[in-house]
Design an enzyme around this catalytic site. Structure first.
Site, PDB file in Angstrom:
ATOM      1  N   SER A  40       7.238   4.553  -8.392  1.00 17.73           N
ATOM      2  CA  SER A  40       5.861   4.767  -8.840  1.00 17.73           C
ATOM      3  C   SER A  40       4.939   3.633  -8.410  1.00 17.73           C
ATOM      4  O   SER A  40       3.749   3.862  -8.195  1.00 17.73           O
ATOM      5  CB  SER A  40       5.811   4.919 -10.362  1.00 17.73           C
ATOM      6  OG  SER A  40       6.362   3.780 -11.003  1.00 17.73           O
ATOM      7  N   HIS A  41       5.454   2.421  -8.304  1.00 13.92           N
ATOM      8  CA  HIS A  41       4.656   1.261  -7.911  1.00 13.92           C
ATOM      9  C   HIS A  41       5.424   0.476  -6.857  1.00 13.92           C
ATOM     10  O   HIS A  41       6.635   0.300  -6.966  1.00 13.92           O
ATOM     11  CB  HIS A  41       4.401   0.323  -9.102  1.00 13.92           C
ATOM     12  CG  HIS A  41       3.602   0.946 -10.213  1.00 13.92           C
ATOM     13  ND1 HIS A  41       4.090   1.984 -10.975  1.00 13.92           N
ATOM     14  CD2 HIS A  41       2.368   0.664 -10.692  1.00 13.92           C
ATOM     15  CE1 HIS A  41       3.171   2.329 -11.871  1.00 13.92           C
ATOM     16  NE2 HIS A  41       2.124   1.545 -11.723  1.00 13.92           N
TER      17      HIS A  41
END
Length: 359
Positions: free
Chosen positions: A110-111
């Site tokens: 996600s990051h």
């Protein structure tokens, strides 16, 4: 491996788009107080003292201007039984884009950021509860594919805070102000059923910016909007859903810097120190993580500011308030490779494992 020092985004305002007082109030409301009701924009409008169509129009414009990234439900990865962790990797500092692209292709990432440290690529990764590879196997595959020299697993041992909610109106003093200490949060998986899965599939991702944003999902699920909203409220109570909120493009919203403060404290002070760090308004995330011979820091905090100097001021205030710091380092991000909300209960995870590991 050649050592490089990435450029840190530190100039005041950065790529920020000018926002007036109404925009700031609106963004604060959308981030922290977006209600789970059939007509949430009407309630936001009432709180701001304007008509609903004013709020709808301005939110749509802020999305178009890439200040609001999305308005979305934020489901709890751990409560849903997904295994996740922060990972620090040591990749080719001269050519980081190739490994970044490989890492970004995993649906559970996600990051992903480039940071100013020997361990220069930092990403979060999650795998499904029934993953054939699991986290260890997934990281083995990613390390082989990227050619990373070293990978450090940094799972959450204690979660003190996770709330990405930028204060658009507060000044440096407000962001650097200590409040009452907080206790660690629960991180254990929670029970859920097929109805929960169906609700997540129907509502995750971008909510439409319309008067009744849950209407399409309710039709897909074959239930009245009021019933869907009630179910979502119940998911909050059961910790499956953290909240529904606007997620911002930090730099365009004026927060041009983020610093990951990492802290070494006495073992018997971790619980106390983590709770006090998490209480700061300018700290969005606070965790205890494992240490290694070349990584002595147990506590991780994320500070967000309008400049590097503001981040430093927040972290300096944390250090002064906590007082038992044995060592501290600050890692600034120079490149954002990826930032998305995870999509749950899709076939993308199993497809990635088949394509890259044959399982």
């Amino acid at each position: 491996m050649a050592a490089v020092t990435p450029k840190i985004r530190s100039r005041k305002d950065g790529a920020a788009v000018p926002l007036d007082d109404f925009d700031k109030r609106l963004l604060n409301q959308m981030q922290g107080s977006f209600p789970i009701v059939p007509r949430p924009y009407a309630e936001v409008a009432t709180a701001l003292g304007v008509a609903e169509d004013v709020v709808l129009r301005r939110v749509a414009e802020l999305i178009e201007q890439r200040i609001i990234r999305q308005v979305t439900p934020i489901f709890d990865t751990r409560a849903l039984g997904y295994k996740s962790m922060l990972v620090a990797a040591k990749v080719d500092a001269e050519h980081p884009w190739r490994p970044a692209k490989i890492i970004n292709e995993h649906p559970g990432v996600s990051h992903n950021y480039l940071r100013n440290h020997e361990f220069n690529m930092w990403f979060t990764v999650a795998v499904e509860p029934d993953s054939e590879l699991g986290l260890d196997g997934t990281l083995d595959v990613l390390q082989a594919l990227t050619g990373a020299e070293s990978v450090r697993q940094l799972p959450t041992l204690k979660l003190f805070k996770i709330r990405m909610d930028l204060d658009m109106s507060g000044d440096t003093a407000a962001l650097a102000k200590a409040a009452e200490a907080v206790a660690p949060a629960e991180t254990e998986p929670q029970p859920y059923d097929e109805t929960d899965r169906a609700v997540i599939r129907a509502t995750q991702g971008d909510l439409p910016v319309v008067s009744e944003p849950y209407a399409d999902a309710a039709r897909e699920l074959g239930m009245p909007v009021a019933q869907l909203v009630e179910h979502l409220e119940g998911m909050v109570e059961r910790r499956l859903l953290r909240r529904v909120a606007a997620i911002l493009f930090h730099r365009r919203a004026g927060f041009s810097a983020n610093g990951m403060g990492v802290w070494k404290v006495p073992e018997d002070r971790i619980l106390e120190a983590g709770g006090r760090m998490a209480a700061f308004r300018g700290i969005s995330h606070c965790y205890e993580r494992p240490t290694y011979g070349d990584w002595p820091y147990q506590l991780f905090t994320m500070a967000h500011g309008r400049s590097k100097e503001e981040c430093d001021a927040i972290l300096d205030a944390v250090q002064e308030e906590v007082g038992c710091i044995e060592d501290r380092a600050t890692l600034y991000s120079s490149t954002e490779f990826k930032k998305v909300r995870l999509l749950y209960f899709t076939d993308s995870f199993k497809r990635w494992e088949r394509e890259h590991a044959g399982v």
